[in-house]
Design an enzyme around this catalytic site. Sequence first.
Site, short mmCIF file in Angstrom:
data_model
loop_
_atom_site.label_atom_id
_atom_site.label_comp_id
_atom_site.label_asym_id
_atom_site.label_seq_id
_atom_site.Cartn_x
_atom_site.Cartn_y
_atom_site.Cartn_z
N GLU A 116 17.09 23.20 77.53
CA GLU A 116 17.29 23.23 78.98
C GLU A 116 17.44 21.81 79.50
O GLU A 116 16.81 20.88 79.00
CB GLU A 116 16.11 23.89 79.70
CG GLU A 116 16.01 25.39 79.59
CD GLU A 116 14.88 25.96 80.44
OE1 GLU A 116 14.48 25.30 81.43
OE2 GLU A 116 14.40 27.06 80.12
N GLU A 173 8.93 28.70 77.25
CA GLU A 173 7.98 27.65 77.66
C GLU A 173 6.51 28.09 77.53
O GLU A 173 5.77 28.17 78.50
CB GLU A 173 8.28 27.18 79.08
CG GLU A 173 9.60 26.46 79.21
CD GLU A 173 9.86 25.91 80.59
OE1 GLU A 173 10.67 24.97 80.72
OE2 GLU A 173 9.29 26.43 81.57
#
Length: 461
Positions: free
Chosen positions: A309, A152
């Site tokens: 995710e 991320e």
Amino acid sequence: MKDKYFDFIIHGGDYNPDQWIKTKEIWDEDIRLMKLARINSATVGIFSWSALEPEEGVYTFEWLDEIMDKLAENGISVILATPSGARPAWLAQKYPEVLRVEETGIRNEYGIRHNHCLTSPVYRKKVREMNALLAKRYKEHPALKMWHVSNEYSGECHCELCQEAFREWLKKRYGTIERLNDQWWGGFWSHRLNDFSQVTSPKYRSEAGHIPALQLSWQRFVSDSHISFFENEIVPLREYTPEVPVTTNLMRMHTGIDLQKFAEHMDIVSWDNYMDWDVGDNEKNAVNTAFVHDVFRSMKDGKPFFMMESTPSVVNWHAVNKIPAPGSQELGAIQAVAHGADSVQYFQFRKSRGGVEKFHGAVVDHIGTGETRVFRSVRRTGEILEKLDEVCGTGVDSEVAVIFDWENMCEVEIPIPDIKVQQAIADIYKVYIERKEINEKLKAQIKDICPILIKGSLEEG
């Protein structure tokens, strides 16, 4: 680039065995539960730097060797991560330049994650060294199927290293300070500059704000810095494992990075999808998620993407975190595949006993068994996905094109932050997906799946 790297839809997610090194019997139980849940992939090592290199130059790869072997022996693929998203304490202590400087001008202390300077030569060198060790050690391991680079990407640093890098970036973009003055309209508020050395990043924010052109240039520089950092990370991966695809998990529609530009540097585009089922308007949430799926699919000319995710149950950042209604997990998974995803993955497999995300949802909860509604939902999802292998690697024929441009979004929202370009385009997108003929086609495509979802929901009451 290949259109297809896998012959089956990836079903799995983040697995952090280094949290359980002192109780390795949990590893064997986890693998048993993975197989029971029809999980065929584990993403390993995302935040494992301190477990791999507890002291500078002291390496402990044995635990990773062991878990990689166990997963391979049980037919579970590994998406191996590089650990740059969270550096060990010794690195921050010895090389403080790796820590970010915030907008306030204060350098962070060690802690949290993504607290690193993207420009720091020391951090780039250390990251590349670690990645080279991983690539050389596991390049022929049968479990290795993909690289998950860092985690991320986000944030920015205002240290002097980044200030100098920003000035060099501006010199390359504008050539002369006079051209920068003209482009930035420097006469307003007496902001004409005599030299690039007078440029500083837009920190110390005030109510009046900074010059929009400075903010936009800084945002472009930060975006390019992330891409450059990523490129630095993957050099040893390309060198030692050229056939292993490379990705990183992008965050929804994070505006701090030009994700359309970033996608050009990845083999497979991946993003983290946390749907807010039963939080607000479910229909609006579902439509907005469909829009984001299609944006990410478009980044590789319609080729499949990864949903890297999602949560099988709750998140840990709402004021009230509740498990979505029965069937929601399966529905979110099928929505992703219907829009072109070749994976359905979760954060995480086993819930952490402590730390910031100890209450974040997981396939295996603190109870530690498969006797939960969430686990049974994940197992049903796996059973559904096993029947959809034929769609793996296929594209989606779109009937309508909607233009969305990251640069344009930033150019509009920086001077006028109340305008939300993404939502405006998502609202236009919604008009087209509500067309009756498209809805009928979608219903036909999932007619064999619906009974499974309905049956599962009824079984859960």
